[in-house]
Write an enzyme that holds these catalytic residues in place. Structure first.
Site, short mmCIF file in Angstrom:
data_model
loop_
_atom_site.label_atom_id
_atom_site.label_comp_id
_atom_site.label_asym_id
_atom_site.label_seq_id
_atom_site.Cartn_x
_atom_site.Cartn_y
_atom_site.Cartn_z
N ASN A 6 0.87 -1.18 0.00
CA ASN A 6 0.00 0.00 0.00
C ASN A 6 0.90 1.23 0.00
O ASN A 6 1.54 1.53 1.00
CB ASN A 6 -0.89 -0.03 1.25
CG ASN A 6 -1.67 1.26 1.41
OD1 ASN A 6 -1.83 2.02 0.46
ND2 ASN A 6 -2.17 1.52 2.61
N LYS A 8 0.05 4.30 -0.16
CA LYS A 8 -0.57 5.48 0.46
C LYS A 8 -0.41 6.68 -0.48
O LYS A 8 -0.51 6.52 -1.68
CB LYS A 8 0.03 5.74 1.84
CG LYS A 8 0.05 4.48 2.71
CD LYS A 8 0.35 4.75 4.15
CE LYS A 8 0.51 3.43 4.87
NZ LYS A 8 0.32 3.55 6.31
N HIS A 93 -9.44 1.06 4.75
CA HIS A 93 -8.15 1.24 5.43
C HIS A 93 -8.35 2.15 6.65
O HIS A 93 -9.14 3.09 6.60
CB HIS A 93 -7.13 1.83 4.46
CG HIS A 93 -5.73 1.78 5.02
ND1 HIS A 93 -5.27 2.73 5.90
CD2 HIS A 93 -4.74 0.89 4.85
CE1 HIS A 93 -4.03 2.41 6.24
NE2 HIS A 93 -3.68 1.30 5.62
N GLU A 95 -6.72 4.51 7.79
CA GLU A 95 -6.51 5.95 7.55
C GLU A 95 -7.75 6.58 6.92
O GLU A 95 -8.05 7.75 7.16
CB GLU A 95 -5.26 6.16 6.68
CG GLU A 95 -4.00 5.90 7.50
CD GLU A 95 -2.80 5.42 6.71
OE1 GLU A 95 -2.79 5.52 5.47
OE2 GLU A 95 -1.85 4.92 7.34
N GLU A 159 -5.40 -5.24 10.48
CA GLU A 159 -4.40 -4.20 10.70
C GLU A 159 -4.70 -3.49 12.02
O GLU A 159 -5.50 -2.54 12.04
CB GLU A 159 -4.44 -3.18 9.56
CG GLU A 159 -4.17 -3.77 8.20
CD GLU A 159 -3.59 -2.74 7.25
OE1 GLU A 159 -2.49 -2.98 6.75
OE2 GLU A 159 -4.21 -1.70 7.03
N GLY A 165 2.29 2.06 10.73
CA GLY A 165 3.21 3.18 10.58
C GLY A 165 3.91 3.58 11.87
O GLY A 165 4.51 4.64 11.95
N SER A 195 3.39 -2.40 10.29
CA SER A 195 4.84 -2.39 10.45
C SER A 195 5.50 -3.72 10.06
O SER A 195 6.45 -4.16 10.71
CB SER A 195 5.22 -1.98 11.87
OG SER A 195 4.74 -0.66 12.14
C1 PEP Z 1 -0.74 -0.02 5.83
O1 PEP Z 1 -0.69 1.09 5.35
O2 PEP Z 1 -1.67 -0.78 5.49
C2 PEP Z 1 0.31 -0.44 6.77
C3 PEP Z 1 0.20 -1.61 7.35
O3 PEP Z 1 1.34 0.45 6.99
P1 PEP Z 1 2.79 0.11 7.70
O4 PEP Z 1 3.27 -1.18 7.07
O5 PEP Z 1 3.63 1.28 7.34
O6 PEP Z 1 2.54 -0.05 9.15
#
Ligand code: PEP
Length: 238
Positions: A6, A8, A93, A95, A159, A165, A195
């Site tokens: 992803n 972003k 997601h 976000e 997630e 992040g 992460s």
């Molecule tokens: C994501 O954006 O779905 C995500 C898991 O980000 P990160 O791997 O940076 O934690």
């Protein structure tokens, strides 16, 4: 096993094309792993061009609207994505849920429309830190998973919001526990996101109910993205 990157709001068309050119042959070294990248809308076309027609790397959008067309400024529909050669979309997601008012109901509508149009869907679910501390993880997951349409082109991404992040990864045991719970509600592949990095990918992907990864930060660099896809292939072989 599915590994999805992803991006972003990173990588304009030029950078996306370079990345795609770099990874287009990656699936030849990662047997058993389906590889997906999710560029920003404006970089979808360049990513597809960089991959070329023959690559097995799939391109998904980061969101999709529930209507076919209409007065929805700033939104993009499933038929528009399909016309480009995009084969799937993320929905829900965290976000989007945190910053753009996405609700369980809009996630359901987006997922349903995308599936009906012929796209694959990665539907994201996960609890916040406060919800985990209040021991609400299972009720939050049950609510978020409960609204998702049943479909064989739908994959769930677990997630935990506190791990996205932040550099704080769920332990393999915590991830496994949540994945097993989700699978008891909905029999679909469940990806882990939060992460994921080359250093922790193999142990996370080695858990029995972890069927892949949704990777944010570490998917932006082709070297670390490749390493995570190779870990996926190793876990798939085990
Ligand atoms: C994501 O954006 O779905 C995500 C898991 O980000 P990160 O791997 O940076 O934690």
């Amino acid at each position: 096993m599915l590994v999805a990157g992803n991006w972003k709001m990173f990588k304009g068309a030029h950078e996306a094309r370079n990345f795609a050119t770099r990874v287009r042959h990656l699936p030849e070294r990662t047997a058993g792993v389906e590889i997906v990248v999710c560029p920003p809308f404006v970089s979808l076309q360049a990513t597809l061009e960089g991959l070329g027609g023959a690559s097995l790397v799939r391109v998904y959008a980061q969101n999709v609207h529930w209507d076919l067309d209409g007065a929805f400024t700033g939104e993009v529909s499933a038929p528009m994505l399909l016309e480009l050669g995009v084969t799937g979309a993320l929905v829900g997601h965290s976000e989007r849920r945190q910053h753009f008012g996405e609700s369980d109901e809009t996630v359901r509508m987006r997922a349903e429309a995308a599936l009906e149009a012929g796209l694959s869907v990665i539907a994201c679910v996960g609890e916040t830190e406060a919800e985990r501390e209040a021991e609400e993880t299972e009720s939050v997951l049950a609510r978020q998973v409960g609204v998702l349409p049943r479909h064989d082109r739908l994959v769930i991404a677990y997630e935990p919001v506190w791990a996205i992040g932040t550099g704080r990864t769920a332990t393999p045991e915590t991830a496994q526990e949540a994945h097993a719970f989700i699978r008891s509600l909905y029999d679909a592949p469940v990806l882990y996101g939060g992460s994921v990095k080359p250093e922790n990918a193999l142990v996370l992907l080695g858990q029995p109910d972890v069927d892949g990864a949704l990777v944010g930060g570490a998917s932006l660099d082709p070297v670390s993205f490749e390493a995570i896809c190779l870990a996926g292939a190793e876990a798939a072989r085990a």
